[in-house]
Design an enzyme around this catalytic site. Structure first.
Site, short mmCIF file in Angstrom:
data_model
loop_
_atom_site.label_atom_id
_atom_site.label_comp_id
_atom_site.label_asym_id
_atom_site.label_seq_id
_atom_site.Cartn_x
_atom_site.Cartn_y
_atom_site.Cartn_z
N ASP A 166 -23.18 6.77 59.93
CA ASP A 166 -21.91 7.09 60.56
C ASP A 166 -21.17 8.20 59.83
O ASP A 166 -20.74 8.02 58.70
CB ASP A 166 -21.04 5.83 60.60
CG ASP A 166 -19.73 6.03 61.36
OD1 ASP A 166 -19.59 7.07 62.02
OD2 ASP A 166 -18.88 5.13 61.29
N ASP A 372 -19.14 14.21 65.47
CA ASP A 372 -19.27 12.79 65.17
C ASP A 372 -20.60 12.24 65.69
O ASP A 372 -20.99 12.50 66.82
CB ASP A 372 -18.12 12.02 65.81
CG ASP A 372 -18.13 10.55 65.46
OD1 ASP A 372 -18.30 10.23 64.26
OD2 ASP A 372 -17.99 9.71 66.36
#
Length: 493
Positions: A166, A372
């Site tokens: 992440d 992201d």
């Protein structure tokens, strides 16, 4: 002579008016979501052990920058093959993915707001309460947490588990025994008492002080807590531990040993934070890998995709064919990877309604654009999205429209067709980095009947997010050493 002169004038007028340039198109292959049910797979197929390593360097000690580089090749598996639901379909998974995406975007926006209100403190950090290696990334489409997973060993001897990768998180953490409250995960929960390399962190240690706000228990152990915008959280003790990536060992990595973990984390054992913060994995391993890593994500909904997803750390992660844009710094938020988006072209023509000011990151930490790994659908500020969508609609007037689907308001009925022509979409980043998206990265199937939708969405609040659907098939390079982000359309080959 007059006729020729008149023709030249007309040609010049058409050129300067923008009418002489025909829109640029590319082919979209029409592959609806597969109607077949997913097949669950034996986890033993993905169990890694040190005996499988292909490294050329010793795996039992930390490697110095003067030693030869490791060479690691890891097989990649799709998380869909790990699903335990025999009746799961690609269509139901896609719907779940969009639901998770809304929660993800809410989390990122919440983090940005908290960072501004806390005067620069990292919203993802705990609250008081040189060498190269590559690792497999597994799409988290079938899991309830994150979007991409890797499998790594934690402790000595290493206990292998799936961890979410992440870029929107910093501190690595894993579920630990004893559990006050733990969610269901694929592998056994990590027991720190059985690891020879596990070491607790005291309250007065420098590592503990790197948390934005650290806590302390009666044993003087440093406590951490990570809270997410969707209500999920993990709480426990801060420690250092050895990570093993298929034989390559990386000792003394600070991680949270979570004894109370609640929320949308089902499936994975924890999170491997790849953000820019002080306790993220890339930051902690800067001396080893030179502050560089990259990933390549494949189409998770494709039943025919043969190329694997991958993540690479070290000098070899920087693709030679990449185009680079400066990595911007948010003075109030040190986790996210900000970049400068200047505009977008559709069909070879710059969309006039999209201004660079829509994406500006100001000194107060407002606005901006981030790359992201955990967001699926790219979100643009509402005015920019509306202009982009309208330009695409003009270029797709020949396609049969379909009703909107979930968060998508621009959809097409392509049933019965094998391929169609669609206008190109190019994102223009600062530093001259123009990234042309494959057609499959912005027109995606949403069902088994041939309905495709424009995979962008509008958002409020100022923060724009480049999602992983738009990143598919493009190697994205995070060169923290030189403060730049790269894109290589051919880097996944």
């Amino acid at each position: 002579m007059k006729t020729a002169f008149f023709f030249i004038l007309i040609t010049a007028f058409l050129f300067t008016s923008g009418f002489s340039k025909q829109p640029n198109f590319q082919t979209l292959v029409v592959n609806p979501l597969s109607s077949s049910k997913l097949q669950s797979s034996n986890l033993d197929d993905f169990s890694w052990s040190e005996s499988q390593t292909l490294t050329t360097t010793p795996s039992t000690t930390e490697l110095s920058s003067s030693e030869p580089k490791s060479i690691l090749t890891l097989n990649l598996q799709h998380i869909d093959s790990l699903t335990s639901k025999e009746d799961e379909t690609h269509e139901s998974l896609f719907k779940s993915r969009l639901q998770r995406d809304e929660a993800r975007v809410s989390t990122l926006k919440s983090m940005a707001v908290k960072a501004r209100s806390s005067h620069g403190k990292n919203a993802t950090a705990g609250r008081g309460n040189g060498k190269d290696f590559s690792a497999s990334i597994i799409s988290g489409l079938a899991q309830g947490s994150g979007e991409y997973f890797t499998r790594l060993g934690v402790g000595t001897p290493p206990k292998y588990a799936y961890m979410v990768l992440d870029t929107g998180s910093d501190i690595p953490w894993i579920q630990c025994q004893p559990c006050r409250k733990c969610y269901s995960q694929t592998d056994p929960i990590f027991n720190p008492s059985k690891s020879k390399s596990y070491a607790g962190v005291t309250c007065n240690s420098p590592l503990c002080r790197k948390l934005d706000a650290s806590g302390c228990n009666q044993k003087k152990s440093c406590l951490y807590q990570v809270s997410y915008g969707d209500g999920s959280f993990t709480f426990g003790e801060l420690a250092t531990e050895t990570f093993t990536f298929r034989g390559t060992k990386i000792p003394k990595i600070a991680l949270g040993c979570g004894h109370d973990n609640e929320g949308l984390f089902v499936g994975a054992a924890g999170i491997l934070g790849l953000g820019r913060g002080r306790l993220s994995f890339p930051t902690q391993s800067d001396r080893r890998f030179g502050g560089k890593f990259s990933y390549c994500l494949v189409d998770r909904t494709s039943s025919t995709s043969s190329k694997p997803s991958s993540v690479v750390f070290g000098e070899s992660s920087v693709s030679k064919s990449a185009v680079f844009t400066p990595m911007l710094q948010n003075p109030k938020q040190d986790t996210f990877y900000y970049v400068g988006l200047l505009g977008i072209s559709v069909g070879g023509v710059r969309v006039s309604g999209i201004r660079s000011s829509f994406f500006k990151l100001d000194k107060a930490g407002n606005g901006g654009v981030i790359i992201d790994s955990g967001t699926s659908v790219t979100r643009l500020t509402r005015p920019a999205y509306t202009a982009l969508r309208d330009a695409l609609r003009v270029g797709t007037k020949g396609l049969k429209s379909a009703p909107g689907f979930s968060l998508f308001d621009t959809c097409y009925d392509l049933s019965g067709q094998k391929e169609v022509k669609v206008p190109t979409v190019v994102m223009h980043f600062g530093g001259g980095a123009d990234v042309s998206l494959p057609a499959a990265n912005y027109l995606i199937p949403v069902d088994t009947n041939g309905v495709f939708c424009f995979a962008f969405a509008g958002t409020t609040g100022g923060l724009s997010i480049i999602g992983n659907i738009q990143q598919q098939g493009i190697r994205v390079v995070f060169d923290r050493a030189r403060s730049r982000v790269g894109f290589s359309p051919r880097g996944c080959a």
